[in-house]
Scaffold this active site. Sequence first.
Site, PDB file in Angstrom:
ATOM      1  N   THR A 103       0.849  -1.188   0.000  1.00  0.00           N
ATOM      2  CA  THR A 103       0.000   0.000   0.000  1.00  0.00           C
ATOM      3  C   THR A 103       0.885   1.238   0.000  1.00  0.00           C
ATOM      4  O   THR A 103       1.572   1.526   0.986  1.00  0.00           O
ATOM      5  CB  THR A 103      -0.928   0.032   1.226  1.00  0.00           C
ATOM      6  N   LYS A 178      -7.079   2.032  -2.999  1.00  0.00           N
ATOM      7  CA  LYS A 178      -6.710   1.463  -1.693  1.00  0.00           C
ATOM      8  C   LYS A 178      -6.672   2.553  -0.611  1.00  0.00           C
ATOM      9  O   LYS A 178      -7.160   2.346   0.508  1.00  0.00           O
ATOM     10  CB  LYS A 178      -5.356   0.764  -1.810  1.00  0.00           C
ATOM     11  N   LYS A 246       0.161   5.666   8.155  1.00  0.00           N
ATOM     12  CA  LYS A 246       0.785   5.950   6.848  1.00  0.00           C
ATOM     13  C   LYS A 246      -0.285   6.118   5.791  1.00  0.00           C
ATOM     14  O   LYS A 246      -0.227   7.020   4.967  1.00  0.00           O
ATOM     15  CB  LYS A 246       1.767   4.827   6.514  1.00  0.00           C
TER      16      LYS A 246
HETATM   17  N1  LIG Z   1      -1.548  -6.134   7.788  1.00  0.00           N
HETATM   18  C1  LIG Z   1      -2.641  -5.838   7.104  1.00  0.00           C
HETATM   19  O1  LIG Z   1      -3.780  -6.074   7.550  1.00  0.00           O
HETATM   20  C2  LIG Z   1      -2.545  -5.221   5.752  1.00  0.00           C
HETATM   21  C3  LIG Z   1      -1.403  -4.563   5.325  1.00  0.00           C
HETATM   22  N2  LIG Z   1      -1.391  -4.010   4.063  1.00  0.00           N
HETATM   23  C4  LIG Z   1      -0.192  -3.317   3.568  1.00  0.00           C
HETATM   24  O2  LIG Z   1       0.743  -4.341   3.209  1.00  0.00           O
HETATM   25  C5  LIG Z   1       2.082  -3.893   3.420  1.00  0.00           C
HETATM   26  C6  LIG Z   1       2.772  -4.851   4.373  1.00  0.00           C
HETATM   27  O3  LIG Z   1       2.016  -4.889   5.545  1.00  0.00           O
HETATM   28  P1  LIG Z   1       2.304  -5.962   6.691  1.00  0.00           P
HETATM   29  O4  LIG Z   1       2.703  -7.243   6.072  1.00  0.00           O
HETATM   30  O5  LIG Z   1       1.152  -5.920   7.623  1.00  0.00           O
HETATM   31  O6  LIG Z   1       3.557  -5.270   7.398  1.00  0.00           O
HETATM   32  P2  LIG Z   1       4.784  -5.850   8.218  1.00  0.00           P
HETATM   33  O7  LIG Z   1       5.251  -4.684   9.009  1.00  0.00           O
HETATM   34  O8  LIG Z   1       4.445  -7.114   8.881  1.00  0.00           O
HETATM   35  O9  LIG Z   1       5.854  -6.195   7.048  1.00  0.00           O
HETATM   36  C7  LIG Z   1       6.482  -5.150   6.367  1.00  0.00           C
HETATM   37  C8  LIG Z   1       7.448  -5.748   5.373  1.00  0.00           C
HETATM   38  O10 LIG Z   1       8.153  -4.693   4.727  1.00  0.00           O
HETATM   39  C9  LIG Z   1       9.551  -4.931   4.900  1.00  0.00           C
HETATM   40  N3  LIG Z   1      10.290  -3.669   4.934  1.00  0.00           N
HETATM   41  C10 LIG Z   1      10.003  -2.570   5.670  1.00  0.00           C
HETATM   42  N4  LIG Z   1      10.911  -1.598   5.401  1.00  0.00           N
HETATM   43  C11 LIG Z   1      11.779  -2.106   4.483  1.00  0.00           C
HETATM   44  C12 LIG Z   1      12.906  -1.601   3.804  1.00  0.00           C
HETATM   45  N5  LIG Z   1      13.321  -0.363   4.009  1.00  0.00           N
HETATM   46  N6  LIG Z   1      13.553  -2.411   2.908  1.00  0.00           N
HETATM   47  C13 LIG Z   1      13.111  -3.676   2.683  1.00  0.00           C
HETATM   48  N7  LIG Z   1      12.032  -4.217   3.281  1.00  0.00           N
HETATM   49  C14 LIG Z   1      11.377  -3.434   4.181  1.00  0.00           C
HETATM   50  C15 LIG Z   1       9.661  -5.670   6.214  1.00  0.00           C
HETATM   51  O11 LIG Z   1      10.935  -6.303   6.310  1.00  0.00           O
HETATM   52  P3  LIG Z   1      11.527  -6.667   7.776  1.00  0.00           P
HETATM   53  O12 LIG Z   1      10.861  -7.937   8.176  1.00  0.00           O
HETATM   54  O13 LIG Z   1      13.002  -6.817   7.534  1.00  0.00           O
HETATM   55  O14 LIG Z   1      11.196  -5.494   8.701  1.00  0.00           O
HETATM   56  C16 LIG Z   1       8.506  -6.636   6.056  1.00  0.00           C
HETATM   57  O15 LIG Z   1       8.835  -7.692   5.198  1.00  0.00           O
HETATM   58  C17 LIG Z   1       1.944  -2.451   3.950  1.00  0.00           C
HETATM   59  O16 LIG Z   1       2.031  -1.563   2.858  1.00  0.00           O
HETATM   60  C18 LIG Z   1       0.537  -2.417   4.530  1.00  0.00           C
HETATM   61  O17 LIG Z   1       0.016  -1.100   4.555  1.00  0.00           O
HETATM   62  C19 LIG Z   1      -2.432  -4.127   3.189  1.00  0.00           C
HETATM   63  C20 LIG Z   1      -3.572  -4.776   3.583  1.00  0.00           C
HETATM   64  C21 LIG Z   1      -3.725  -5.321   4.900  1.00  0.00           C
HETATM   65  O1  LIG Z   2      -4.606  -2.183   4.621  1.00  0.00           O
HETATM   66  C1  LIG Z   2      -5.047  -3.023   5.420  1.00  0.00           C
HETATM   67  C2  LIG Z   2      -6.352  -2.870   6.024  1.00  0.00           C
HETATM   68  C3  LIG Z   2      -6.906  -4.116   6.597  1.00  0.00           C
HETATM   69  C4  LIG Z   2      -8.149  -4.527   5.872  1.00  0.00           C
HETATM   70  O2  LIG Z   2      -8.302  -4.193   4.684  1.00  0.00           O
HETATM   71  O3  LIG Z   2      -8.984  -5.195   6.532  1.00  0.00           O
END
Ligand SMILES: NC(=O)C1=CN([C@@H]2O[C@H](COP(=O)(O)OP(=O)(O)OC[C@H]3O[C@@H](n4cnc5c(N)ncnc54)[C@H](OP(=O)(O)O)[C@@H]3O)[C@@H](O)[C@H]2O)C=CC1
Ligand SMILES: O=CCCC(=O)O
Length: 296
Positions: A103, A178, A246
């Site tokens: 996102t 999104k 964010k």
């Molecule tokens: N969780 C949710 O419900 C949802 C999340 N999202 C979106 O999906 C994305 C991921 O979310 P989520 O999985 O929950 O987040 P997490 O915080 O669990 O994972 C984030 C990921 O990004 C990586 N990362 C962060 N900074 C860097 C960097 N500078 N260089 C390389 N890798 C990096 C992390 O690596 P490391 O492990 O090394 O920190 C990790 O793999 C976000 O954009 C979020 O907004 C979308 C829908 C739903």
């Molecule tokens: O971006 C993540 C939001 C979580 C959801 O869509 O339920």
Amino acid sequence: MPTAAPGATKIGFLGIGIMGNAMAANLIKDGYDVTVWNRSADKCAALQAAGAKLAGTPAEVVSSCDITLAMLSDPEACLAVAMGPDGVASAMKAGKGYVDVSTVDAATAQEVAAAVRGAGGAYLEAPVSGSKGPAEQGQLIFLSAGDRQLFDAASPLLEVMGKASFYLGEVGAGANMKLVVNMIMGSMMVSYAEGLNLAKQAGLQQADLVEVIKLGAIACPMFALKGPSMIEGKYPPAFPLKHQQKDMRLALALGDEHAQQLPLAAAANELYKRARAAGYSDADFSAVMDAVASRK
Ligand SMILES: NC(=O)C1=CN([C@@H]2O[C@H](COP(=O)(O)OP(=O)(O)OC[C@H]3O[C@@H](n4cnc5c(N)ncnc54)[C@H](OP(=O)(O)O)[C@@H]3O)[C@@H](O)[C@H]2O)C=CC1
Ligand SMILES: O=CCCC(=O)O
């Protein structure tokens, strides 16, 4: 562009956090040959045990895969992984595809698209609606935009990880859709937190409020799912609060771009910022409950 068929197509997955871990696991379960990379490599252990190959850099993944997906925190991460040393663009070439399901804002998606396309590859943005549970259950909603041929080629993958996929047009449309959805969701969560806190102050049973809402016109899966743990003051991270804030920030910037007034989202964002300052960044976004309760 290959058609993504289990066994035939090599899939890369960059970013093994809450969402990436669940999504990649479903691809592996479905028989895909999956190579993973994460900045913190230890987080790949479970997927390796499930059959994933481990790569040392994003470029190594792209070099060995037909379609590479990325599920990363924010614009800074997406740009670093796409354009940094040993990044995606350094290994991209014709016949390969990059599907960024993170996102981010439209400008970031467009910058990554330009780097991928400039190296001869195809680009699709496909941010997802749905959290940890739907990711684990393969019930995500993909908000895609970009190369239509890659959307078609990647559709079997999206069908494994999700229940619906939208093709929204040019790069940026997926990001904007999104951000609009998450702006609404973030504001709804703050309103729910205010209601739960007011109920408590007024001497009502918060559990009763959760039940009343479940039965009425404002019932929604999010309120039913999050309400009980919010009442207990427990916020196990499904969607980290730092990512919701964010998204509010990026949505407000989108509003500024279009001179659209967003007073409710702006007020909600202040509470997410208050929650981050109070140490809730890595808690679930429902932890905004405590920021609303705060008397400071
Ligand atoms: N969780 C949710 O419900 C949802 C999340 N999202 C979106 O999906 C994305 C991921 O979310 P989520 O999985 O929950 O987040 P997490 O915080 O669990 O994972 C984030 C990921 O990004 C990586 N990362 C962060 N900074 C860097 C960097 N500078 N260089 C390389 N890798 C990096 C992390 O690596 P490391 O492990 O090394 O920190 C990790 O793999 C976000 O954009 C979020 O907004 C979308 C829908 C739903
Ligand atoms: O971006 C993540 C939001 C979580 C959801 O869509 O339920």
